[in-house]
Design a protein around this motif. Structure first.
Motif, PDB file in Angstrom:
ATOM      1  N   UNK A 112      -5.884   6.403   5.828  1.00 36.04           N
ATOM      2  CA  UNK A 112      -6.323   7.731   5.498  1.00 36.04           C
ATOM      3  C   UNK A 112      -5.213   8.594   6.368  1.00 36.04           C
ATOM      4  N   UNK A 113      -5.472   8.296   7.623  1.00 33.32           N
ATOM      5  CA  UNK A 113      -5.777   8.868   9.148  1.00 33.32           C
ATOM      6  C   UNK A 113      -3.845   7.666  10.144  1.00 33.32           C
ATOM      7  N   UNK A 114      -3.783   6.504   8.948  1.00 33.26           N
ATOM      8  CA  UNK A 114      -2.974   6.293   9.525  1.00 33.26           C
ATOM      9  C   UNK A 114      -1.337   6.404   8.880  1.00 33.26           C
ATOM     10  N   UNK A 115      -0.519   6.014   9.953  1.00 34.17           N
ATOM     11  CA  UNK A 115       1.322   6.737   9.093  1.00 34.17           C
ATOM     12  C   UNK A 115       1.338   5.836   7.709  1.00 34.17           C
ATOM     13  N   UNK A 116       2.563   6.551   7.560  1.00 38.51           N
ATOM     14  CA  UNK A 116       3.082   5.851   6.649  1.00 38.51           C
ATOM     15  C   UNK A 116       3.170   4.975   5.930  1.00 38.51           C
ATOM     16  N   UNK A 117       3.031   3.618   6.792  1.00 39.28           N
ATOM     17  CA  UNK A 117       4.003   2.012   7.170  1.00 39.28           C
ATOM     18  C   UNK A 117       3.104   1.059   5.719  1.00 39.28           C
ATOM     19  N   UNK A 118       3.367   0.515   5.385  1.00 37.22           N
ATOM     20  CA  UNK A 118       3.230  -0.467   4.167  1.00 37.22           C
ATOM     21  C   UNK A 118       2.784  -1.799   5.061  1.00 37.22           C
ATOM     22  N   UNK A 119       0.862  -1.077   4.691  1.00 37.07           N
ATOM     23  CA  UNK A 119       0.560  -2.661   6.245  1.00 37.07           C
ATOM     24  C   UNK A 119      -0.876  -2.985   4.613  1.00 37.07           C
ATOM     25  N   UNK A 120      -1.194  -4.497   4.926  1.00 36.34           N
ATOM     26  CA  UNK A 120      -1.909  -5.240   4.538  1.00 36.34           C
ATOM     27  C   UNK A 120      -3.094  -5.163   4.944  1.00 36.34           C
ATOM     28  N   UNK A 121      -4.877  -5.454   4.345  1.00 32.49           N
ATOM     29  CA  UNK A 121      -5.961  -6.001   4.914  1.00 32.49           C
ATOM     30  C   UNK A 121      -6.252  -7.569   4.301  1.00 32.49           C
ATOM     31  N   UNK A 122      -6.300  -8.363   5.104  1.00 28.47           N
ATOM     32  CA  UNK A 122      -7.120  -9.652   4.607  1.00 28.47           C
ATOM     33  C   UNK A 122      -8.510  -9.536   5.276  1.00 28.47           C
ATOM     34  N   UNK A 123      -9.508 -10.187   4.520  1.00 32.13           N
ATOM     35  CA  UNK A 123     -10.834 -10.395   4.511  1.00 32.13           C
ATOM     36  C   UNK A 123     -10.723 -12.052   4.795  1.00 32.13           C
ATOM     37  N   UNK A 124     -11.094 -12.829   6.085  1.00 27.31           N
ATOM     38  CA  UNK A 124     -11.674 -14.275   6.015  1.00 27.31           C
ATOM     39  C   UNK A 124     -12.876 -14.237   6.253  1.00 27.31           C
ATOM     40  N   UNK A 125     -14.236 -14.374   5.598  1.00 28.89           N
ATOM     41  CA  UNK A 125     -15.341 -14.668   5.950  1.00 28.89           C
ATOM     42  C   UNK A 125     -16.148 -15.445   6.381  1.00 28.89           C
ATOM     43  N   UNK A 126     -16.600 -15.940   6.826  1.00 30.05           N
ATOM     44  CA  UNK A 126     -17.099 -16.736   8.033  1.00 30.05           C
ATOM     45  C   UNK A 126     -18.525 -16.758   7.777  1.00 30.05           C
ATOM     46  N   UNK A 127     -19.807 -15.585   7.739  1.00 28.89           N
ATOM     47  CA  UNK A 127     -20.771 -16.016   6.814  1.00 28.89           C
ATOM     48  C   UNK A 127     -21.089 -15.251   6.236  1.00 28.89           C
ATOM     49  N   UNK A 128     -21.573 -15.867   5.120  1.00 34.91           N
ATOM     50  CA  UNK A 128     -22.290 -14.285   3.625  1.00 34.91           C
ATOM     51  C   UNK A 128     -22.700 -15.016   3.297  1.00 34.91           C
ATOM     52  N   UNK A 129     -22.906 -13.953   2.102  1.00 35.99           N
ATOM     53  CA  UNK A 129     -24.470 -14.211   0.906  1.00 35.99           C
ATOM     54  C   UNK A 129     -24.487 -13.069  -0.151  1.00 35.99           C
ATOM     55  N   UNK A 130     -25.301 -13.987  -0.780  1.00 36.86           N
ATOM     56  CA  UNK A 130     -24.367 -13.558  -2.464  1.00 36.86           C
ATOM     57  C   UNK A 130     -25.135 -11.765  -2.189  1.00 36.86           C
ATOM     58  N   UNK A 131     -25.531 -11.741  -1.648  1.00 35.83           N
ATOM     59  CA  UNK A 131     -26.411  -9.557  -1.357  1.00 35.83           C
ATOM     60  C   UNK A 131     -25.152  -9.287  -1.209  1.00 35.83           C
ATOM     61  N   UNK A 132     -23.852  -9.877  -0.366  1.00 34.80           N
ATOM     62  CA  UNK A 132     -22.445  -8.822   0.877  1.00 34.80           C
ATOM     63  C   UNK A 132     -22.137  -8.964  -0.353  1.00 34.80           C
ATOM     64  N   UNK A 133     -21.384  -8.277  -1.139  1.00 36.65           N
ATOM     65  CA  UNK A 133     -20.423  -7.757  -1.831  1.00 36.65           C
ATOM     66  C   UNK A 133     -19.549  -6.195  -1.802  1.00 36.65           C
ATOM     67  N   UNK A 134     -18.454  -5.927  -2.552  1.00 38.49           N
ATOM     68  CA  UNK A 134     -17.492  -4.889  -1.854  1.00 38.49           C
ATOM     69  C   UNK A 134     -18.034  -4.375  -3.630  1.00 38.49           C
ATOM     70  N   UNK A 135     -17.552  -2.876  -3.595  1.00 41.80           N
ATOM     71  CA  UNK A 135     -18.058  -2.248  -4.681  1.00 41.80           C
ATOM     72  C   UNK A 135     -16.228  -1.658  -5.277  1.00 41.80           C
ATOM     73  N   UNK A 136     -15.804  -2.143  -5.915  1.00 40.66           N
ATOM     74  CA  UNK A 136     -14.748  -1.569  -6.519  1.00 40.66           C
ATOM     75  C   UNK A 136     -14.413  -1.363  -7.969  1.00 40.66           C
ATOM     76  N   UNK A 137     -13.532  -0.498  -8.399  1.00 41.03           N
ATOM     77  CA  UNK A 137     -14.116  -0.108  -9.527  1.00 41.03           C
ATOM     78  C   UNK A 137     -14.301  -0.487 -10.968  1.00 41.03           C
ATOM     79  N   UNK A 138     -16.332  -0.369 -10.298  1.00 42.48           N
ATOM     80  CA  UNK A 138     -17.294  -1.001 -11.241  1.00 42.48           C
ATOM     81  C   UNK A 138     -17.598  -2.274 -11.180  1.00 42.48           C
ATOM     82  N   UNK A 139     -17.284  -2.525 -10.022  1.00 47.46           N
ATOM     83  CA  UNK A 139     -17.537  -4.106 -10.162  1.00 47.46           C
ATOM     84  C   UNK A 139     -18.107  -4.787  -9.064  1.00 47.46           C
ATOM     85  N   UNK A 140     -19.356  -5.537  -8.426  1.00 46.93           N
ATOM     86  CA  UNK A 140     -19.204  -6.510  -7.635  1.00 46.93           C
ATOM     87  C   UNK A 140     -18.745  -7.293  -6.921  1.00 46.93           C
TER      88      UNK A 140
END
Lengths: 273, 294
Positions: A112-140
């Motif tokens: 929200x605070x950044x200027x209006x330029x098209x940008x994208x975010x990539x995640x590369x999980x290195x260490x994770x487990x099933x209890x680590x998750x994102x929630x978007x639109x009612x889905x984990x």
């Protein structure tokens, strides 16, 4: 549901297994002096270091638009440097991020605070487990290791690592480029990565609201707030509902200032004008 | 001389048991509530016999008028502020001292620790201190000397008499496995035997609760006729039989096998309960580190 979710998060490709093992070794042995980030959008336990940034200092972690340079940390992580170089993207910033057990990034919108330029975010999980998750639109959505994930963080979302171990991701903010277009050409959600969250029934809502109220009345206001904020990670909720529930709780016990404070916080975190 | 003492003090500080840090954190969080009147440490830490595997035993005195409320929310409190990875197990091993015991498994700095919380109304604290030789670590001087509440004893009795749900029985199995694993590592053979027997009983009660709840009072009797009338029941009983015919003194390997059998039969008999605990179980497996899994 899946189409809508695909716009927000998707798997964009795989990481070479052998290279990932080296990156994992570096990620667990090289970084030190993690920068804890504090803010109203999180519970604590969120720490980052920069790999590519504006200054070349790993401890400068507040992202901003820039043409980045390699940090001292990335220079000490040759496999990670190779992984980033192989992607060949137009980076804005790259970080390594740790989300400890029982740490939450509450429902919010980014950029929200950044200027209006098209940008994208990539995640590369290195260490994770099933209890680590994102929630978007009612889905984990569990971002499995071994994949590159694209996240569009202008949608309201949250992240959690409920029980550990500590989750470690590379987070790459990049500008639009032909290489990125190729990388993200065929996007998909791997089987088993999405778990629709159940709705919060009226009975459950009353139960949790009563639990939170009791906690607050017993003097555990922060626990009461977290109890309600965590509902976003267990149930499908309308946007900002968890914040409304906290404000309602404070209204019920006559803490008007706290109630107003949470209504303001909701507006800031969700970018509501 | 003083340099030597200072150096040893520094070493002692570096080697301070993590359980003390865990305890400090818990005491600090719980003391935020004015209803908490006392906190006592009991068990091996209070006696000075603790080791790196020891659990944290804490008695929490609660103002009698707030006791029921506190018990009702303590799981939510443990989850949000203490790092509990699953609901507390209603402790059936702790002696009856006028309150309610719960065992929590809590994550701290990447490792799992056992927290035994005994919640008691303030009027029971003096007797509990004497019985357990507990060590007072917190006293709320503003609380005064609250009078007993006659509603507490029936509430406690009702809680103790309530049968455990399938979800609570799965938590019981996980907590017992955690405890047995410690016994094995320490070479505490008699306690390992006793708790392993409890684990088999937990598996039996889980099968009964899920598949034959109206006949739960029969215990080990009539299992064949009550349970084995369906394929699910027969499969569960085969798992139970495998558990009770395993060596009575568990090893890490046999314990891992018992845990897998219980989780398998739980998934078969009470899938919704397993699903509700799925993330907790996966985190628990990560922490348990039974190295010689079969």
């Amino acid at each position: 549901m899946t189409t809508s979710l695909l716009r927000q998060v998707a798997c964009a490709g795989a990481v070479d297994h052998a290279l990932l093992e080296h990156v994992r070794h570096e990620a667990l042995t090289v970084p030190s002096g993690w920068m804890a980030e504090y803010g109203e959008y999180q519970s604590g336990g969120w720490e980052t270091l920069s790999l590519l940034n504006r200054t070349g200092r790993a401890t400068d972690v507040t992202i901003t638009d820039c043409e980045p340079t390699e940090t001292d940390l990335l220079a000490a992580m040759p496999a990670t440097r190779q992984l980033l170089a192989d992607l060949g993207l137009h980076f804005m910033w790259a970080r390594i991020a740790r989300l400890d057990a029982a740490a939450y990034l509450w429902e919010h919108r980014d950029y929200g605070e950044l200027k209006d330029v098209e940008r994208h975010r990539l995640h590369i999980p290195i260490v994770t487990s099933s209890s680590a998750y994102l929630v978007l639109s009612g889905s984990a959505v569990h971002l499995a290791a071994g994949h590159i994930w694209r996240l569009t963080p202008t949608y309201a979302h949250g992240a959690c690592n409920r029980f550990g171990p500590a989750r470690v991701h590379l987070i790459l903010d990049c500008y639009a480029s032909p290489e990125l277009a190729v990388l993200t050409r065929d996007q998909y959600l791997p089987a088993g990565s999405v778990r629709p969250l159940p709705p919060l029934t009226d009975a459950l809502l009353r139960h949790h609201a009563a639990q939170a109220l009791r906690l607050a009345q017993l003097g555990y206001a922060k626990a009461a707030e977290e109890h309600l904020l965590r509902l976003f990670f267990d149930h499908t909720l309308p946007e900002g509902r968890a914040y409304d529930l906290i404000a309602d709780m404070y209204d019920a016990i006559g803490h008007d200032d706290a109630a107003d404070g949470w209504r303001e916080k909701k507006a800031v975190l969700l970018g509501i004008n | 001389m003083s340099t030597c003492t200072e150096a040893i003090d520094q070493l002692a500080a570096v080697n301070r048991p993590v359980q003390l840090a865990v305890m400090e954190r818990i005491v600090e969080h719980l003391a935020a509530g004015p209803a908490v009147t006392h906190m006592l440490v009991r068990g091996s830490i209070a006696r000075g016999t603790s080791d790196r595997l020891s659990d944290v035993d804490l008695v929490v005195g609660v103002a009698p008028t707030a006791f029921e409320e506190f018990v009702t929310v303590h799981d939510a409190l443990a989850s949000t502020t203490l790092g509990a990875i699953m609901p507390g197990w209603p402790d059936t091993i702790v002696p009856r001292m006028g309150g309610l015991g719960y065992v929590h498994l809590i994550e701290h700095d990447g490792r799992l620790y056992q927290l035994d919380l005994y919640l008691a109304p303030t009027d029971k604290i003096a007797a509990i201190t004497k019985l357990t030789r507990g060590h007072l670590v917190y006293r709320n001087d503003k609380a005064g000397d609250p009078a007993p509440d006659p509603a507490v004893a029936p509430f406690v009795e009702a809680r103790l008499a309530a049968p455990l749900t399938c979800e609570q029985l799965i938590v019981e199995a996980l907590v017992l496995t955690w405890m047995i694993h410690k016994r094995i590592l320490r070479g505490q053979r008699f306690m390992a035997y006793a708790e392993h027997h409890m684990l088999a009983t937990t598996a039996r009660t889980l099968i009964r609760t899920a598949l034959s709840p109206r006949n739960a009072f029969y215990g080990w009797y009539h299992l064949d006729t009550d349970i084995s009338v369906t394929p699910i029941g027969r499969s569960c009983l085969r798992d139970l039989e495998a558990m009770i015919t395993a060596p009575s003194l568990p090893t890490s390997g046999s314990l891992a096998a018992s845990l897998e059998r219980i989780l398998t039969l739980a998934h078969r008999a009470a899938p919704q309960a397993v699903d509700a605990l799925r993330l907790s179980i996966e985190a628990y497996r990560h922490h348990l580190e039974l190295t010689d899994l079969p």
